[in-house]
Design a protein around this motif. Sequence first.
Motif, PDB file in Angstrom:
ATOM      1  N   UNK A 163     -10.926  43.549  47.809  1.00 17.61           N
ATOM      2  CA  UNK A 163      -9.601  44.214  47.089  1.00 17.61           C
ATOM      3  C   UNK A 163     -10.058  45.683  46.429  1.00 17.61           C
ATOM      4  N   UNK A 164      -9.014  46.543  46.563  1.00 17.58           N
ATOM      5  CA  UNK A 164      -9.254  47.888  46.153  1.00 17.58           C
ATOM      6  C   UNK A 164      -8.267  48.608  45.217  1.00 17.58           C
ATOM      7  N   UNK A 165      -8.752  49.084  44.086  1.00 19.93           N
ATOM      8  CA  UNK A 165      -7.752  49.532  43.265  1.00 19.93           C
ATOM      9  C   UNK A 165      -8.205  51.190  42.871  1.00 19.93           C
ATOM     10  N   UNK A 166      -7.304  52.193  43.191  1.00 17.98           N
ATOM     11  CA  UNK A 166      -7.744  53.246  42.648  1.00 17.98           C
ATOM     12  C   UNK A 166      -6.420  54.117  42.053  1.00 17.98           C
ATOM     13  N   UNK A 167      -6.605  54.827  41.352  1.00 22.53           N
ATOM     14  CA  UNK A 167      -5.583  55.746  40.786  1.00 22.53           C
ATOM     15  C   UNK A 167      -5.624  57.147  41.054  1.00 22.53           C
ATOM     16  N   UNK A 168      -4.842  57.838  41.305  1.00 21.19           N
ATOM     17  CA  UNK A 168      -4.797  59.040  41.762  1.00 21.19           C
ATOM     18  C   UNK A 168      -4.586  60.184  40.567  1.00 21.19           C
ATOM     19  N   UNK A 169      -5.538  60.988  40.468  1.00 26.81           N
ATOM     20  CA  UNK A 169      -5.682  62.183  39.396  1.00 26.81           C
ATOM     21  C   UNK A 169      -4.957  63.481  39.721  1.00 26.81           C
ATOM     22  N   UNK A 170      -5.138  63.879  40.902  1.00 27.30           N
ATOM     23  CA  UNK A 170      -4.745  65.087  41.093  1.00 27.30           C
ATOM     24  C   UNK A 170      -4.282  65.160  42.975  1.00 27.30           C
ATOM     25  N   UNK A 171      -2.820  65.777  42.959  1.00 25.07           N
ATOM     26  CA  UNK A 171      -2.475  66.051  44.448  1.00 25.07           C
ATOM     27  C   UNK A 171      -2.117  67.564  44.393  1.00 25.07           C
ATOM     28  N   UNK A 172      -2.591  68.171  45.335  1.00 22.59           N
ATOM     29  CA  UNK A 172      -2.275  69.579  45.713  1.00 22.59           C
ATOM     30  C   UNK A 172      -1.889  69.503  47.309  1.00 22.59           C
ATOM     31  N   UNK A 173      -0.794  69.490  47.472  1.00 24.88           N
ATOM     32  CA  UNK A 173      -0.147  69.350  49.118  1.00 24.88           C
ATOM     33  C   UNK A 173      -0.988  70.202  49.789  1.00 24.88           C
ATOM     34  N   UNK A 174      -1.443  69.666  50.885  1.00 28.62           N
ATOM     35  CA  UNK A 174      -2.211  70.223  51.856  1.00 28.62           C
ATOM     36  C   UNK A 174      -3.722  70.701  51.494  1.00 28.62           C
ATOM     37  N   UNK A 175      -3.979  70.476  50.396  1.00 25.24           N
ATOM     38  CA  UNK A 175      -5.547  71.196  50.052  1.00 25.24           C
ATOM     39  C   UNK A 175      -6.127  70.177  49.327  1.00 25.24           C
ATOM     40  N   UNK A 176      -5.813  69.262  48.483  1.00 29.65           N
ATOM     41  CA  UNK A 176      -6.716  68.642  47.635  1.00 29.65           C
ATOM     42  C   UNK A 176      -6.195  67.180  47.205  1.00 29.65           C
ATOM     43  N   UNK A 177      -6.929  66.112  47.189  1.00 31.36           N
ATOM     44  CA  UNK A 177      -6.636  64.896  46.745  1.00 31.36           C
ATOM     45  C   UNK A 177      -7.837  64.313  45.853  1.00 31.36           C
ATOM     46  N   UNK A 178      -7.545  64.062  44.647  1.00 32.95           N
ATOM     47  CA  UNK A 178      -8.581  63.620  43.785  1.00 32.95           C
ATOM     48  C   UNK A 178      -8.126  62.011  43.235  1.00 32.95           C
ATOM     49  N   UNK A 179      -8.917  60.892  43.512  1.00 33.71           N
ATOM     50  CA  UNK A 179      -8.685  59.458  42.827  1.00 33.71           C
ATOM     51  C   UNK A 179      -9.961  58.997  42.373  1.00 33.71           C
ATOM     52  N   UNK A 180      -9.751  58.031  41.193  1.00 31.98           N
ATOM     53  CA  UNK A 180     -10.729  57.369  40.862  1.00 31.98           C
ATOM     54  C   UNK A 180     -10.774  55.934  41.529  1.00 31.98           C
ATOM     55  N   UNK A 181     -11.689  55.653  42.010  1.00 31.22           N
ATOM     56  CA  UNK A 181     -11.730  54.108  42.611  1.00 31.22           C
ATOM     57  C   UNK A 181     -12.289  53.220  41.420  1.00 31.22           C
ATOM     58  N   UNK A 182     -11.305  52.413  40.795  1.00 34.01           N
ATOM     59  CA  UNK A 182     -11.676  51.454  39.809  1.00 34.01           C
ATOM     60  C   UNK A 182     -12.466  50.261  40.107  1.00 34.01           C
ATOM     61  N   UNK A 183     -12.517  49.856  41.257  1.00 36.36           N
ATOM     62  CA  UNK A 183     -13.000  48.886  41.713  1.00 36.36           C
ATOM     63  C   UNK A 183     -14.514  48.828  41.860  1.00 36.36           C
ATOM     64  N   UNK A 184     -15.296  47.858  41.475  1.00 31.08           N
ATOM     65  CA  UNK A 184     -16.745  48.352  41.560  1.00 31.08           C
ATOM     66  C   UNK A 184     -17.225  48.332  43.217  1.00 31.08           C
ATOM     67  N   UNK A 185     -18.021  49.497  43.348  1.00 32.59           N
ATOM     68  CA  UNK A 185     -18.609  50.292  42.518  1.00 32.59           C
ATOM     69  C   UNK A 185     -17.785  51.366  42.059  1.00 32.59           C
TER      70      UNK A 185
END
Length: 305
Positions: free
Chosen positions: A69-91
Amino acid sequence: MSTDSDREIVSTRLFDFPRAMIWEAWTNPHHLAQWWGPTGFTNTFEEFDLKPGGHWRFVMHGPDGKDYANHSIFREITAQERIVFDHESPPRFQVTATFADEAGGTRVTFRMLFETASVCQKVKGYVVDANEQNFDRMTVVLANIKAGSTESAPKPSSDRELVLSRVIAASCERLFKAWTTELSQWWGPHGMTTPFVEMDLRPGGVFRTVMRAPDGTEYPTKGVFLDVVENERIVFTDAFGPGWEPSTEIFFTAITTFEPLPGGKTRYTARALHWTVENRKKHEQMGFHQGWGESLDRLIALVAK
């Protein structure tokens, strides 16, 4: 090529595909589910809300039969440039994926920042190779997207609509036949069966199916056809039952079209039109892109035989 600092693992590769196509492979849940993870893994997406603060929940199925099982939360989305997310499941770690034009292609850089250096070192031995396998799998998906991109794909016409479209190497006649006489062989996501199908192909004619999951759970649907044009279009809705009896629970109307293309190919397009934005969001979170996409994969495999 991969490098790392004490807390960070960085994987990068230059792809011979345009940035818009790379972005499609990363942000379309159907495409993403096909390549995310190392070789041999598959995915079931439960939620994919691509916006800052949006959740991404899915289960990775390992080749050994284990589920992760995986759970992440997106933090930043810049179209066609950048995706940032926090992977909340361990590790726990943060991913920053960037996309940049380079040498006529696209440079993808995948940064994984871990909470501690010790955790980073612990997973480094397999993560570096896994990321390379991930890139390999993405290359295959990108090639498939490119093969089907000779015609512009239709887009949703409103915020209540979901659209799935694919160029298929089969005629409209063959696909229409598979839809109307072989539905039980491909209807539903991977692992599902459809042991019951009833269809009366005319406006007002009944359309019923029962899908069965691997655990035996059954999912019945009931509606009527609104329009059927041989080799061109099929429209059905759950707003009515047989005899035009109004339904108590209205969810969507589906429009499937078959557009002939050069070389004996067909642009297959399935549109789900919902009465409310809430229903559209619910359908998307239920896995519209992945579920309908896998069903379409099964249809393509059937007509290719």
